[in-house]
Structures are given as C-alpha cells and as structure tokens.
Motif scaffolding. Structure first.
Motif, mmCIF file in Angstrom:
data_model
loop_
_atom_site.group_PDB
_atom_site.id
_atom_site.type_symbol
_atom_site.label_atom_id
_atom_site.label_comp_id
_atom_site.label_asym_id
_atom_site.label_seq_id
_atom_site.Cartn_x
_atom_site.Cartn_y
_atom_site.Cartn_z
ATOM 1 N N UNK A 92 -21.598 -40.423 -12.959
ATOM 2 C CA UNK A 92 -21.972 -41.658 -13.626
ATOM 3 C C UNK A 92 -21.168 -41.932 -14.894
ATOM 4 N N UNK A 93 -21.027 -40.915 -15.730
ATOM 5 C CA UNK A 93 -20.400 -41.176 -17.022
ATOM 6 C C UNK A 93 -18.940 -41.593 -16.899
ATOM 7 N N UNK A 94 -18.188 -40.906 -16.026
ATOM 8 C CA UNK A 94 -16.786 -41.278 -15.828
ATOM 9 C C UNK A 94 -16.721 -42.653 -15.175
ATOM 10 N N UNK A 95 -17.638 -42.850 -14.237
ATOM 11 C CA UNK A 95 -17.634 -44.104 -13.482
ATOM 12 C C UNK A 95 -17.895 -45.318 -14.374
ATOM 13 N N UNK A 96 -18.953 -45.265 -15.175
ATOM 14 C CA UNK A 96 -19.321 -46.458 -15.952
ATOM 15 C C UNK A 96 -18.278 -46.790 -17.018
ATOM 16 N N UNK B 8 -17.127 -38.053 -28.963
ATOM 17 C CA UNK B 8 -18.516 -38.123 -28.509
ATOM 18 C C UNK B 8 -19.454 -38.297 -29.695
ATOM 19 N N UNK B 9 -19.222 -37.459 -30.726
ATOM 20 C CA UNK B 9 -20.078 -37.530 -31.909
ATOM 21 C C UNK B 9 -20.019 -38.915 -32.519
ATOM 22 N N UNK B 106 -24.334 -39.177 -22.100
ATOM 23 C CA UNK B 106 -25.429 -38.447 -21.486
ATOM 24 C C UNK B 106 -26.736 -39.097 -21.943
ATOM 25 N N UNK B 107 -27.571 -39.467 -20.990
ATOM 26 C CA UNK B 107 -28.762 -40.251 -21.327
ATOM 27 C C UNK B 107 -29.663 -39.513 -22.315
ATOM 28 N N UNK B 108 -29.813 -38.193 -22.108
ATOM 29 C CA UNK B 108 -30.723 -37.453 -22.990
ATOM 30 C C UNK B 108 -30.242 -37.519 -24.433
ATOM 31 N N UNK B 268 -33.338 -35.757 -15.325
ATOM 32 C CA UNK B 268 -32.590 -35.563 -14.078
ATOM 33 C C UNK B 268 -33.455 -35.931 -12.878
ATOM 34 N N UNK B 269 -34.741 -35.558 -12.921
ATOM 35 C CA UNK B 269 -35.639 -35.888 -11.807
ATOM 36 C C UNK B 269 -35.904 -37.385 -11.751
#
Lengths: 326, 279
Positions: A92-96, B8-9, B106-108, B268-269
């Motif tokens: 997902x991350x690379x894709x979006x 990222x940061x 990363x969503x979290x 993830x779930x």
C-alpha cells in the motif's frame, strides 16, 4: 503489460441487519443477523498507460468499491489486481505514493487550514523535494486557476472551488495514475467545464492515466475514448461510446417543430418521447428516411432535426435491457 | 538509511505541527479548562488536607508528596486517555478514513502522530497558567503549604522527565486503541464513556493510588493506567525512591510496548475487513 490489471475481482461485504422498530433494535443486542452483499462479482479489465477511461453504472453498482480496491484501501475477497506491477493492498505505501485519488464528495484538505498549508502538509507527507514541489504546485495553481483561493480556509470555499483545490492536492506528488470518483458531482455548469478541461489537458499533455467514475454522461462524452459499464457488481461492457450506441442506442431522435398545433396519427403517436405544443420529439428505430417522408407529408413542419439519442437514454436502455436478462 | 528515516520523521512532524496550530485556535476552551483545573485542585487539597489532619495512623504518603501529586495531575489532566480525537471520529462516520489510507505512511504511526498532537497541544497550552498559579500565586495568597513543590532533587526531576515522556507515549498508545475500536464500532462514544469512568480512578487522578486500601494494592500495582499519573508524580516528589525509579519506568515502558503491539495487530486485522462508510 498493462498499467492496471484487474482479473476476476470479487468483493463481498457483510452487513449487520436488524428488524425495524424498538423490538428489532432490542433483539439486535442479542442476536445479529448478517447479510452478504456482493459489491463486485468477477470483474476483469485492464488499462494501459495514458488511457482516459470512464467508469459508469447506477448507484451501488460497485464503482467506488473498484476505485478503493485499485487504490489499496480495500482488500478484495478474491481475484488478482496489479497496478504498476504492485498489488495495491499488499504494498500500500509504495503504491499510494504513485497514485492520486479524488473522492468528489469528500475533501482531503484540512478543513480549518488555508489551502496552501494543506498543500505544504501534503508535500511533507509525500516527501516531495521542495524544488520539485514548488514547480508542480505553481503549474497546478495556474492550470486550475487557484491563485486567489490559496489563503482561504477550506471550510469557506464553495464546492466548485473546493473540488478544484482537491484535484490539485491529489497531483502534488506527480502521480502517474489518477482515480477520480465523481469529480463533478454537485458542480455548476461552469465548474464542470473547467474540471473537464483540466482532466483533458492532464491526460493529453502529461500522459497521466485517468480512471473516472461519474453519473454525468456529458463528462464521459467529452472526455473518454473508452468506457467500462458496471451494474450490480458485474461488468456489462468494455468499449467505446460508439460501440455503446451501436449496441443499445439504435436509431435516431427526430425533433420536429410544427407551424401550428396538429394531431398526430396513432402509428406516430407511439414514437413520441416528448411533446410540448408545437415541438415533438420522436424516437425512430429504423428506416429513418421513410419516417421523415411521412412526417413531412402529413404535418405542417417548420423545422426538423435528426440526432443521436442522448447518451443518458442509451445508458438507461442498456441498464434496463441487462436487468431483464438477469 | 538515515535519509529515509529523516524524511519519514519530517512527514510525521508535519502532521503534529498542523494539529498544534489548529488546536491553539481554541483559546476559550483552554481558558475554561484552566479555571476548572485550578478549582478542582483546590477542592482535592481541601478534602485530602482534612483527611490528613484527622488521620490516626501515619498515611502512606507525606502531605508534600500529595500536593505535588494533585497539582501535577491537575496541570497535566489533558494527557489522560479518556477521550479520543473528534477529528478521527469524523473520519470514521463520514468515510474519510479512505483518505487516511491513501497516504504513504504507516497507518498506526500516522495516527500516533495525530494522537500525540491531540493530547499534547491543548495540555501544553493549559499547563502554563496552572503551573503559575500552583507555584507562584498560592504562596502569595498565604497558602504556601498548598503550593506545588520543586522536584525532590535534580536527579528526581530528570527521572520524572524521563518517566513523563513514557507517560505521554502510554497515553497515546491507549488513546489510539479507542480510535482503532471505531473500525468495529464506528462510534467510539460508548468506549470513551467507559474510559471516562476507569482511567481517572486507576491512574490515580481522583485519589492518589497509595491511599487506596491495601487489598487493592496488588492489582493497582500492575495495571497500565498507573503509568499515567502514579509513577511519574511519585518519582517527582521522591515518594518512589530513586533506587526504584528505573524499575518503575521500565514498568511503564513494558506497557507501552504491549499496547503498541496490540494496536498494530488490531489495525492489520481491521484493514482486511474494512468497510468504508458512505459508499
């Protein structure tokens, strides 16, 4: 290898149901019934780089679900899907990072921030280098005529302004693919035209691949060489607008203006689509010249115009025809 | 890959910074919050002071330690994870969560950054007047025994700072679980109401935990909410001796790790069974 490949994708949602009324709500506390909804059933298609494809279908057909699967938001129940060689929901991350998405009914801008601050934030989120970003941003601002909107908080923008700002926001990281989910919904005619012109330019000059869902068939007619038609989660057609007309839009519309009001013979009466005083619109399935002869010799015709049926009609005919077959 | 890490940061800090700017706009809410904090701080000290004056046995904490506990609690009350970010709630009810998944983050940790901003921005804004009142004004109006004391020593202060950093992480890790619950519940008001009852009691915000009955202590010792108030505040006042401070911070940290892993697994779930509201 096509840029977007979809093979046999299905998506089933499970939704909880309860009986109506208070007792139903109370019963729902103890026992939940679930119903499965097939949003997509075995859908396959592929799209090459640089194509501009329209995706149409009635409400609830599964258009948005497809877009969400292609953008890695939803995971399909079965089937294979690759975009630029990646499985969207797995990488997902690379894709979006390489796609842009606009949901016309929602904004991705920060509601309380001025537009430009949302853009800067997106630059940081997508980690676009500053010089690159400034170049792209200025180009988008010019193309979409956003110059006067940049310092206004998003909540104060009109819908047309907001959608234009949203489209720019989806392109700041220079994606090679753009998914537009009903970008012209609720827009006035002028805004629709400017959004349409922009999409056309983007596709022509920047070779961005565009997949566009819409209920506005003018969008489709103005923009797309190719359409995918979805109904009840199944792909009904994949082809050009000309093919669509051939298959479902047989015949012509004959618009007639009369010198004065006149009664119409029964065999013509049944072909009337619309009538207001001296204006009559006929739908003629076959042998158009003979029909015109008839009309000219029987009625006091002042003016006459032969056209293709409007695409709305064609699509409505198709939806109906396909529903009966089910 | 240091460049990737900084990049990222940068994207996470951008989210935090934007949130800060937003929240700082709500000045009226901040002022009201400050007044409430100060009022409740005084009430609690009056009640606890009365109990201490009437105590027949030696209480488990000194009154100075109690004063520090109460004021730190009042000033930092905004950090308690008893509610959740209304902005994220809105995303779930409106289907805007789709856009969250469109970000190359990363969503979290994306939500952790947002939660961090949601928790710290208003707290930072509100703690300043509270601290001024508790340290400067109270002695001036003749109540020096009610004033927030300095940390027991320089080292206590440093250990407090360390412990407090972990507290912030712990608070975010709990808050984000409320957010993640919305994948299943859509509306987190119920869970928030539950937390509203549980968190202030078990963190020590209502009554300092050492004052609870002995039979409850074994339980209170090990539950995660203790890391929110009890641990850092008692390190500050020296009620937890320096020799124990490292162990206590480790205790907080273990809960942070457990809760982060739990939240990560839940996300993830949830991704697989996600339904986006509103088509």
């Amino acid at each position: 290898m096509p840029q977007i490949l979809v093979e046999g994708i299905s998506k089933t949602f499970r939704v909880a149901e309860r009986n109506p009324g208070f007792l139903g709500a109370f019963g729902g506390l103890f026992h939940r019934r679930h119903r499965s909804i097939d949003a997509l059933r075995d859908v396959s298609f592929s799209i090459d780089e640089g194509e501009l494809v329209g995706y149409i279908g009635p409400n609830g057909a599964g258009k948005s679900t497809t877009i969400k699967i292609l953008s890695g938001i939803l995971v399909p129940s079965s089937g294979r899907c690759e975009v630029d060689g990646r499985v969207p929901w797995k990488e997902r991350r690379e894709h979006v990072a390489s796609i842009g998405v606009v949901f016309g009914q929602r904004t991705q801008l920060w509601w309380d921030l001025p537009v430009i601050e949302s853009y800067d934030l997106l630059r940081d989120i997508y980690r676009v280098p500053h010089s690159r970003y400034e170049h792209t941003r200025d180009e988008l601002i010019e193309m979409l005529d956003l110059g006067s909107l940049l310092d206004i908080p998003v909540r104060q923008l009109s819908l047309g302004q907001r959608v234009r700002c949203d489209i720019a926001a989806a392109l700041l990281h220079e994606p090679s693919i753009l998914f537009l989910d009903e970008p012209t919904i609720g827009l006035d005619a002028v805004s629709q035209l400017s959004v349409r012109a922009f999409i056309k330019q983007l596709s022509r000059d920047h070779k961005v691949t565009v997949l566009l869902t819409t209920h506005n068939l003018d969008d489709i007619e103005a923009l797309c060489d190719r359409i995918l038609v979805l109904s009840d989660g199944q792909l009904l057609m994949d082809g050009s607008i000309a093919e669509l007309r051939d298959r479902y839009g047989d015949g012509r519309y004959v618009a007639v203006e009369l010198e004065s009001f006149a009664a119409v013979a029964p065999e013509h009466e049944e072909r009337i689509v619309e009538r207001s005083d001296s204006h009559i619109l006929f739908s003629v399935a076959s042998d158009v010249p003979k029909f015109i002869d008839d009309v000219l010799s029987n009625y006091p015709v002042k003016d006459l115009l032969v056209t293709h049926p409007p695409i709305e009609r064609v699509v409505a005919t198709m939806y109906q025809a396909e529903r009966i077959e089910h | 890959m240091p460049s990737l890490t900084t990049a990222l940061l940068r994207s996470y800090t951008a989210v935090v910074a934007a949130r800060f700017r937003l929240l700082l706009q709500y000045r009226a809410a901040a002022l009201a919050g400050v007044a409430t904090q100060i009022f409740w701080g005084c009430i609690k000290l009056m009640v606890l002071g009365a109990f201490y004056a009437a105590a027949v046995t030696t209480p488990p904490m000194t009154f100075t330690a109690i004063v520090a506990y109460v004021w730190l609690g009042q000033v930092l009350i905004g950090l308690l994870p008893w509610n959740h970010d209304p902005e994220l709630q809105e995303l779930f009810t409106s289907g805007g969560v789709a856009y969250e998944l469109l970000r190359p983050l990363d969503l979290y940790w994306f939500w952790f950054a947002r939660t961090l901003a949601f928790r710290t921005a208003p707290t930072l804004l509100r703690m300043v007047p509270g601290i001024i009142f508790a340290t400067l004004i109270l002695p001036l109006i003749g109540l020096p025994e009610w004033a927030l004391p300095a940390p027991a020593s320089m080292t206590h202060g440093l250990m407090f700072a360390l412990s407090f950093t972990v507290t912030v992480m712990l608070s975010c890790a709990i808050t984000i679980l409320i957010t993640i619950s919305m994948f299943w519940l859509i509306e987190a008001r119920g869970l928030s109401t539950f937390m509203y009852g549980v968190v202030p009691v078990f963190s020590g915000m209502i009554v300092p935990l050492p004052l609870f009955p002995d039979w409850m202590q074994p339980f209170l010792q090990y539950q995660p909410f203790r890391g929110l108030c009890d641990v850092p505040f008692r390190i500050y006042s020296g009620d937890i001796p320096l020799s124990m401070a490292g162990q206590e911070i480790a205790f907080q940290f273990v809960w942070v790790v457990i809760l982060i892993l739990f939240g990560y697994g839940l996300i993830a779930r949830a991704r697989v069974r996600l339904v986006v509201q509103g088509g």
